[in-house]
Motif scaffolding. Structure first.
Motif, short mmCIF file in Angstrom:
data_model
loop_
_atom_site.label_atom_id
_atom_site.label_comp_id
_atom_site.label_asym_id
_atom_site.label_seq_id
_atom_site.Cartn_x
_atom_site.Cartn_y
_atom_site.Cartn_z
N THR A 15 0.88 -1.33 0.03
CA THR A 15 -0.01 -0.04 0.03
C THR A 15 0.89 1.20 -0.01
O THR A 15 2.09 1.25 0.53
CB THR A 15 -0.98 0.07 1.20
OG1 THR A 15 -1.72 -1.23 1.42
CG2 THR A 15 -1.72 1.39 1.45
N LYS A 16 0.52 2.20 -0.71
CA LYS A 16 1.29 3.68 -0.83
C LYS A 16 0.13 4.80 -0.40
O LYS A 16 -0.91 4.87 -1.10
CB LYS A 16 1.91 3.65 -2.18
CG LYS A 16 2.50 5.18 -2.19
CD LYS A 16 3.89 5.24 -1.10
CE LYS A 16 4.54 6.39 -1.36
NZ LYS A 16 5.61 6.73 -0.27
N ASN A 17 0.58 5.41 0.62
CA ASN A 17 -0.22 6.46 0.78
C ASN A 17 0.35 8.02 0.55
O ASN A 17 1.88 7.84 0.94
CB ASN A 17 -0.52 6.32 2.23
CG ASN A 17 -1.45 5.32 2.73
OD1 ASN A 17 -2.42 4.79 2.04
ND2 ASN A 17 -1.25 4.57 3.64
N TYR A 18 0.03 8.83 0.26
CA TYR A 18 0.26 10.15 0.24
C TYR A 18 -0.51 11.16 1.06
O TYR A 18 -1.62 11.56 0.73
CB TYR A 18 0.70 10.79 -1.32
CG TYR A 18 1.43 10.16 -2.22
CD1 TYR A 18 2.75 10.26 -2.10
CD2 TYR A 18 0.73 9.24 -3.19
CE1 TYR A 18 3.69 9.59 -3.29
CE2 TYR A 18 1.81 8.56 -4.09
CZ TYR A 18 3.15 8.79 -4.07
OH TYR A 18 4.06 7.98 -4.59
N GLY A 19 -0.17 11.23 2.27
CA GLY A 19 -0.98 12.00 3.26
C GLY A 19 -2.21 11.23 3.54
O GLY A 19 -2.29 9.92 3.73
N VAL A 24 -2.07 3.41 -3.76
CA VAL A 24 -1.97 1.98 -4.16
C VAL A 24 -2.47 1.37 -3.05
O VAL A 24 -2.18 1.54 -1.96
CB VAL A 24 -0.49 1.45 -4.51
CG1 VAL A 24 -0.57 0.09 -4.48
CG2 VAL A 24 -0.20 2.13 -5.92
N THR A 25 -3.38 0.28 -3.14
CA THR A 25 -4.03 -0.24 -2.04
C THR A 25 -3.80 -1.99 -2.13
O THR A 25 -4.35 -2.41 -3.06
CB THR A 25 -5.54 -0.04 -2.15
OG1 THR A 25 -5.92 1.42 -2.21
CG2 THR A 25 -6.39 -0.72 -0.74
N ASP A 26 -2.93 -2.40 -1.06
CA ASP A 26 -3.05 -3.81 -0.71
C ASP A 26 -2.72 -4.61 -1.91
O ASP A 26 -3.35 -5.67 -2.27
CB ASP A 26 -4.45 -4.56 -0.15
CG ASP A 26 -3.86 -5.65 0.61
OD1 ASP A 26 -2.95 -5.95 1.11
OD2 ASP A 26 -5.00 -6.46 0.55
N PRO A 60 7.27 1.88 -0.14
CA PRO A 60 5.78 1.55 0.35
C PRO A 60 5.45 2.03 1.73
O PRO A 60 6.41 1.92 2.60
CB PRO A 60 5.77 -0.08 0.17
CG PRO A 60 7.11 -0.44 0.30
CD PRO A 60 7.97 0.71 -0.15
N SER A 61 4.29 2.33 1.91
CA SER A 61 3.66 2.70 3.32
C SER A 61 3.61 1.57 3.92
O SER A 61 3.77 1.61 5.34
CB SER A 61 2.27 3.64 3.14
OG SER A 61 2.58 4.72 2.49
N GLU A 62 3.13 0.46 3.46
CA GLU A 62 2.84 -1.01 4.11
C GLU A 62 3.06 -1.88 2.84
O GLU A 62 3.09 -1.81 1.82
CB GLU A 62 1.46 -1.03 4.48
CG GLU A 62 0.79 0.10 5.35
CD GLU A 62 -0.72 -0.16 5.85
OE1 GLU A 62 -1.26 -1.33 5.41
OE2 GLU A 62 -1.42 0.68 6.03
N GLY A 63 3.58 -3.18 3.57
CA GLY A 63 3.75 -4.21 2.64
C GLY A 63 5.35 -4.48 2.39
O GLY A 63 6.08 -3.54 2.72
N THR A 64 5.64 -5.19 1.46
CA THR A 64 7.07 -5.26 0.98
C THR A 64 7.33 -5.60 -0.42
O THR A 64 6.34 -6.22 -1.17
CB THR A 64 7.42 -6.98 1.90
OG1 THR A 64 7.33 -6.79 3.22
CG2 THR A 64 9.20 -7.17 1.52
N ILE A 65 8.38 -5.21 -0.94
CA ILE A 65 8.67 -5.34 -2.31
C ILE A 65 10.18 -6.09 -2.17
O ILE A 65 11.17 -5.79 -1.65
CB ILE A 65 8.74 -3.80 -2.93
CG1 ILE A 65 7.52 -3.26 -3.15
CG2 ILE A 65 9.42 -4.06 -4.42
CD1 ILE A 65 7.69 -1.84 -3.76
N LEU A 66 10.13 -7.03 -3.13
CA LEU A 66 11.21 -7.69 -3.25
C LEU A 66 11.61 -7.80 -4.45
O LEU A 66 10.79 -7.83 -5.77
CB LEU A 66 11.13 -9.32 -3.07
CG LEU A 66 10.67 -9.45 -1.27
CD1 LEU A 66 9.31 -9.76 -1.50
CD2 LEU A 66 11.25 -10.77 -1.03
N ILE A 67 13.34 -7.84 -5.04
CA ILE A 67 13.64 -7.84 -6.47
C ILE A 67 14.53 -9.15 -6.24
O ILE A 67 15.45 -9.29 -5.44
CB ILE A 67 14.41 -6.59 -6.65
CG1 ILE A 67 13.43 -5.54 -7.00
CG2 ILE A 67 14.95 -6.87 -8.44
CD1 ILE A 67 13.93 -4.28 -7.36
#
Length: 362
Positions: A15-19, A24-26, A60-67
Motif C-alpha cells: 500500500t502507498k499513501n500520500y498523506g 495503491v491499495t494492498d 511503500p507505506s505498508e507491505g514488502t517489495i522484493l527484487i
C-alpha cells in the motif's frame, strides 16, 4: 542474502499513501524472471506509483517489495539492480549523446576501463538505432531521438530489471511501431525483465507477455494479452482494454438465460451460470455481424447505420438500435465484398454468437 527466486519482482500486500490519499491499495503481484509486463490503466490508477516503488524512488507505506528474492524496502534507487527510462527523458543537456549514455558506467565501482565503456556505449546506441549520433548534442536531437538516448542509457548498465515509463510517448506512429518491435527484440536478447507503464492499450497488448490492468490503486486483472482481451475479469477491464459494446439486460431465474431489452433471449453456457437480475452484456465490435436481413441464429437487432468509417480492408459502423442504444461494428469488407458496404441511413441487422458475449452482474 543469495536468492534462488524464479521471480524478479514481488509485491506483498503493498500500500502507498500520500498523506490522506491512498495511491495503491494492498497489491500482491509477481513478475517472473525475464518477463515483459505492461501495467495498464487510466491516469491516477497507481501504475506509475508502482513503477517508482520498484525503482526505489518511492517507498511503500505498508507491505514488502522484493527484487530477485531480496527485500528492497528502504534500499535507495542507486543500490538496486534496476534502471528506469523516464517519460520526460531526464537527459543531461550539457553532455553529448555518448556522454549521456556513458554516465552510469563511469560512476560504477570498481571502475570500468575506458575502452570497455565506449564499446558498450556504441553497442547500446546500435541497439536503439542511433549509430553515428554519438557526438550529437542533446538539443540537436528530436524528441523521439532523445527518448532513444534515454533508453540506451538505461540498458548500457545491463540491469536485472528495466522500468519503462511511457517510453514511446514522443514518437510518431511509424517510429512507435518500429520501436515496439525493437524493444521486444531487445528484451529477448538481453533476457532481463521489462516493466512498462502505459495508458495505450494497443501498446500493452502488442508488446507484453503479461498485462496488469489497474484502476483506483488496485489490480483488476493480470494475465496474458489474449486472456485480458478475450476473457475480461470485469466490466471495467472489458471497457478499458479495447472497444466494447454494452447491452443492458436481465438474467432470468435459472441463471442460464439473459433477456435483452428487445425481447431476444441469449443462452448462457452451463459453465457461465450467472446470478439472476440486471446484467450488462459486453460484445467486442469485431464479434458483431452486420447484414441486410434478420439473423437466422442468435439475437437479431434491427438498427440504422448512423456513421461509417472506411479503413481499407475493413469498415467500422456506428449502428443505432431502438430501445437498446448505439453499437460499434467492425466488418471485414473482403468477407462481404466491396459492394456490400452499408451506408449511413441503411436499415441493417446485427447479431453475435452467444459465446462471444461477456456477461457481468451489476
Amino acid at each position: 542474502m543469495t536468492s534462488a527466486s524464479s521471480n524478479d519482482i514481488e509485491f506483498r500486500s503493498v500500500t502507498k499513501n500520500y498523506g490522506s490519499v491512498t495511491a495503491v491499495t494492498d497489491i500482491d503481484l509477481i513478475v517472473p524472471k525475464g518477463a515483459f509486463m505492461a501495467m495498464l490503466g487510466p491516469s491516477g490508477c497507481g501504475k506509475t506509483t508502482c513503477l517508482r516503488m520498484i525503482g526505489g524512488f518511492e517507498q511503500p507505506s505498508e507491505g514488502t517489495i522484493l527484487i530477485d528474492g531480496r527485500e528492497m524496502n528502504g534500499i535507495p534507487a542507486y543500490n538496486r539492480p534496476v534502471n528506469m527510462v523516464f517519460q520526460h527523458y531526464a537527459l543531461f543537456p550539457h553532455f553529448n549523446v555518448e556522454q549521456n549514455v556513458a554516465y552510469g558506467l563511469r560512476q560504477m565501482r570498481p571502475k570500468i576501463e575506458k575502452a570497455e565503456i565506449w564499446r558498450r556505449v556504441a553497442e547500446a546506441l546500435a541497439m536503439v538505432r542511433l549509430d553515428g549520433f554519438a557526438k550529437r548534442r542533446i538539443h540537436e536531437m528530436s524528441g523521439g531521438q532523445q527518448q532513444r538516448v534515454a533508453l540506451a542509457r538505461a540498458i548500457v548498465n545491463r540491469p536485472s530489471v528495466l522500468l519503462l515509463d511511457e517510453p514511446l510517448a514522443a514518437l510518431d506512429k511509424k517510429l512507435r511501431t518500429a520501436m515496439q518491435i525493437e524493444l521486444q527484440t531487445l528484451q529477448r536478447e538481453l533476457g532481463i525483465t521489462f516493466v512498462l507503464v502505459t495508458h495505450d492499450q494497443e501498446e500493452a497488448l502488442s508488446m507484453a507477455d503479461f498485462v496488469c490492468v489497474m484502476s483506483a490503486g488496485r489490480i483488476r486483472q493480470l494475465g496474458s494479452p489474449k486472456e485480458v482481451y478475450d476473457h475480461p475479469a470485469d466490466l471495467f477491464v472489458a471497457d478499458f482494454v479495447g472497444k466494447t459494446n454494452r447491452i443492458e439486460a436481465v438474467a432470468e431465474g435459472d441463471g442460464m438465460t439473459v433477456r435483452l431489452a428487445n425481447g431476444n433471449a441469449l443462452a448462457v453456457g452451463r459453465d457461465k451460470r450467472i446470478e439472476p437480475g440486471k446484467v450488462t452484456v459486453a460484445v467486442r465490435p469485431e464479434a458483431m455481424r452486420l447484414q441486410r436481413s434478420p439473423m437466422a441464429v442468435g439475437p437479431s437487432l434491427e438498427g440504422t447505420v448512423t456513421h461509417r468509417i472506411f479503413l481499407g480492408s475493413s469498415a467500422e459502423y456506428a449502428v443505432s438500435v431502438r430501445g437498446i442504444g448505439e453499437f460499434l461494428v467492425t466488418a471485414d469488407r473482403h468477407d462481404a465484398g466491396a459492394e456490400e458496404l452499408a451506408a449511413p441511413g441503411d436499415r441493417v441487422f446485427l447479431g453475435f454468437e452467444p459465446t462471444a458475449a461477456h456477461i457481468f452482474n451489476l
